[in-house]
Design a protein around this motif. Structure first.
Motif, short mmCIF file in Angstrom:
data_model
loop_
_atom_site.label_atom_id
_atom_site.label_comp_id
_atom_site.label_asym_id
_atom_site.label_seq_id
_atom_site.Cartn_x
_atom_site.Cartn_y
_atom_site.Cartn_z
N ASP A 204 0.34 -0.98 -0.34
CA ASP A 204 -0.07 -0.32 -0.16
C ASP A 204 1.29 1.16 0.37
N ILE A 205 1.65 1.19 0.59
CA ILE A 205 2.85 2.50 0.60
C ILE A 205 3.84 2.01 -0.64
N MET A 206 4.76 1.76 -0.95
CA MET A 206 5.95 1.25 -1.72
C MET A 206 5.51 2.51 -3.11
N HIS A 207 6.95 2.42 -2.95
CA HIS A 207 6.97 3.54 -5.03
C HIS A 207 6.72 1.64 -5.62
N GLU A 208 6.03 2.09 -6.34
CA GLU A 208 6.39 0.84 -7.78
C GLU A 208 6.95 1.46 -8.79
N GLY A 209 6.72 0.66 -10.01
CA GLY A 209 6.86 0.83 -11.70
C GLY A 209 8.04 1.82 -11.54
N GLU A 210 7.68 2.99 -12.33
CA GLU A 210 8.90 4.35 -13.06
C GLU A 210 9.24 4.55 -11.76
N ARG A 211 8.44 4.86 -10.37
CA ARG A 211 9.41 5.31 -8.97
C ARG A 211 9.92 4.77 -7.93
N LEU A 212 9.91 3.39 -9.02
CA LEU A 212 11.62 2.24 -8.11
C LEU A 212 12.54 2.37 -8.70
N PRO A 213 13.34 2.71 -7.69
CA PRO A 213 15.49 3.32 -7.75
C PRO A 213 15.43 1.55 -7.98
N LYS A 214 16.37 1.77 -9.56
CA LYS A 214 16.72 0.30 -9.35
C LYS A 214 18.21 0.81 -10.73
N VAL A 215 19.18 0.36 -10.79
CA VAL A 215 19.71 0.28 -12.33
C VAL A 215 20.98 -1.37 -11.90
N ARG A 216 20.90 -1.54 -13.15
CA ARG A 216 22.46 -2.40 -13.52
C ARG A 216 23.20 -2.86 -13.36
N HIS A 217 23.58 -4.23 -12.61
CA HIS A 217 24.89 -4.37 -12.02
C HIS A 217 26.20 -4.01 -12.69
N ASP A 218 26.57 -3.41 -13.98
CA ASP A 218 27.15 -3.01 -14.96
C ASP A 218 26.98 -1.71 -14.71
N ALA A 219 26.31 -1.02 -14.25
CA ALA A 219 26.21 0.58 -13.91
C ALA A 219 27.39 1.17 -13.26
N ILE A 220 27.58 2.16 -13.48
CA ILE A 220 29.25 3.08 -13.07
C ILE A 220 28.27 3.38 -11.89
N ILE A 221 28.96 4.17 -10.59
CA ILE A 221 28.53 4.43 -9.93
C ILE A 221 27.60 6.29 -9.75
N LYS A 222 28.53 6.61 -10.25
CA LYS A 222 27.80 8.40 -11.40
C LYS A 222 25.90 8.15 -11.53
N ASP A 223 25.78 6.91 -12.68
CA ASP A 223 24.54 6.89 -13.24
C ASP A 223 23.67 6.84 -11.67
N ALA A 224 23.89 5.17 -10.57
CA ALA A 224 23.29 4.81 -9.37
C ALA A 224 22.71 6.29 -9.07
N LEU A 225 24.05 7.14 -8.67
CA LEU A 225 23.67 8.48 -7.80
C LEU A 225 22.51 8.75 -8.39
N LEU A 226 22.25 9.13 -10.08
CA LEU A 226 21.71 9.81 -10.33
C LEU A 226 19.96 9.22 -10.19
N GLU A 227 20.33 8.28 -10.11
CA GLU A 227 19.01 7.62 -9.57
C GLU A 227 18.03 7.56 -9.04
N ILE A 228 19.23 7.68 -7.77
CA ILE A 228 19.15 8.11 -6.21
C ILE A 228 18.19 9.35 -6.43
N SER A 229 19.03 10.35 -7.16
CA SER A 229 18.37 11.74 -7.22
C SER A 229 17.32 11.81 -7.33
N ARG A 230 16.93 10.82 -8.79
CA ARG A 230 16.03 11.31 -9.47
C ARG A 230 14.06 10.93 -8.52
N LYS A 231 14.49 9.19 -7.90
CA LYS A 231 13.82 8.90 -7.10
C LYS A 231 13.75 8.65 -5.92
N GLY A 232 14.19 9.73 -5.43
CA GLY A 232 14.36 10.34 -4.38
C GLY A 232 13.67 9.90 -3.29
#
Length: 325
Positions: A204-232
């Motif tokens: 009932d409370i979780m963020h799902e779909g496009e709001r779910l922060p997720k990256v592939r294992h081969d992403a660099i840290i910079k990409d992960a930081l951008l995903e964290i910033s976008r999803k909040g």
């Protein structure tokens, strides 16, 4: 006020001692009569109608409310109003629980003949097994106490405590017999924080779909930081090529790698993530998830399905907004 402090404390402790002894006085009343009363209420096809006058009425009102909220349909009927039309609320399928410490309260005694004429089962709770009400009942529960906490012996104190405790004993015994669950309780308490804590699921409370922060294992840290910033949410899930969760990367992990002077432009997220992370299931109660987060001292959780694929995520702020905290 200072000169009375010790006296206040002594009197308070004296009352607790007397009322504690009053509960001990009624312990032998958890017997076959108590069990028979439970059986009658458990098998009741209608409702349990609780009645009582004065202080017994106040206690009866609370007992009726406790019964109703724990799976036994019940309501309180004022005996003074009963003689002026409220007796029409009682049906032949009901059970009446009549309360009177003396067992001789006129307003209660006056409605007993009508109850009997309707063929309604009568359970009495009094402090006098030889009283009119006790003898008229199909089952009597004795709640007699030796001493009232009131030093004048006038204000019902230990006797009302004993009756209240006996009412709780009846309600809980019936709750257990019915197999009443927390979910059942929540259905009758949908309002307020209690209902939210019991009814809300992680889904009932979780963020799902496009709001779910997720990256592939081969992403660099910079990409992960951008995903964290976008999803909040202060974190991101890290998945393999089959979308199975491998780990999590959080704001806390970021502070740790910055201390190690890791290059965020070239280092893969898989090398710095937290593997084997704590997760939640969609069907988990939000209150359970809160306890898990408190125990593990973490601020967010990734929600996974049976295949261990991320389907959602949430943090403490989501629990706070939902009223779970």
């Amino acid at each position: 006020m200072t000169q009375h402090v010790n006296e206040f404390i002594q009197q308070g402790l004296r009352v607790l001692d007397i009322e504690r002894a009053g509960i001990d006085d009624i312990t032998p009343s958890i017997n076959q009569d108590f069990a028979q009363a439970c059986e009658l209420m458990l098998n009741c096809r209608g409702r349990v109608v609780v009645t009582g006058m004065g202080k017994s009425g106040h206690i009866g009102n609370k007992i009726a409310a406790t019964l109703a909220s724990t799976g036994t349909p019940a309501f309180f009927m004022h005996p003074g109003e009963a003689s002026h039309g409220d007796l029409g609320m009682i049906t032949a399928t009901d059970v009446v629980l009549a309360m009177s410490n003396s067992g001789e309260t006129s307003e209660v005694i006056s409605i007993v003949p009508v109850i009997k004429r309707l063929g309604v089962t009568l359970i009495s709770m009094t402090g006098n097994p030889q009283s009119t009400l006790a003898r008229a009942a199909d089952v009597h529960i004795n709640v007699a106490v030796q001493t009232e906490a009131c030093p004048l012996g006038l204000a019902p104190t230990a006797s009302t405590t004993a009756a209240l405790v006996m009412g709780d004993a009846l309600a809980v015994a019936l709750l257990h017999a019915r197999g009443f669950t927390a979910d059942d309780f929540a259905l009758s308490h949908p309002g307020g924080s209690l209902g939210r804590r019991l009814l809300l699921r992680v889904s009932d409370i979780m963020h799902e779909g496009e709001r779910l922060p997720k990256v592939r294992h081969d992403a660099i840290i910079k990409d992960a930081l951008l995903e964290i910033s976008r999803k909040g949410l202060g974190m991101t899930a890290v998945v393999d090529d089959n979308d199975v969760l491998l780990g999590i990367f959080t704001d806390g992990d970021l502070r740790r790698i910055l201390d190690q002077q890791v290059d965020v432009h070239t280092t893969s997220i898989a090398s710095v993530m937290t593997a084997r992370c704590i997760t939640a299931k969609p069907e988990m109660l939000a209150a359970e998830a809160l306890k898990l987060m408190e125990d593990k001292k973490i601020n967010g959780l990734v929600v996974v399905n049976k295949q261990q694929c991320p389907v959602g995520a949430f943090n403490m702020h989501d629990l706070l907004r939902a009223g779970v905290i």
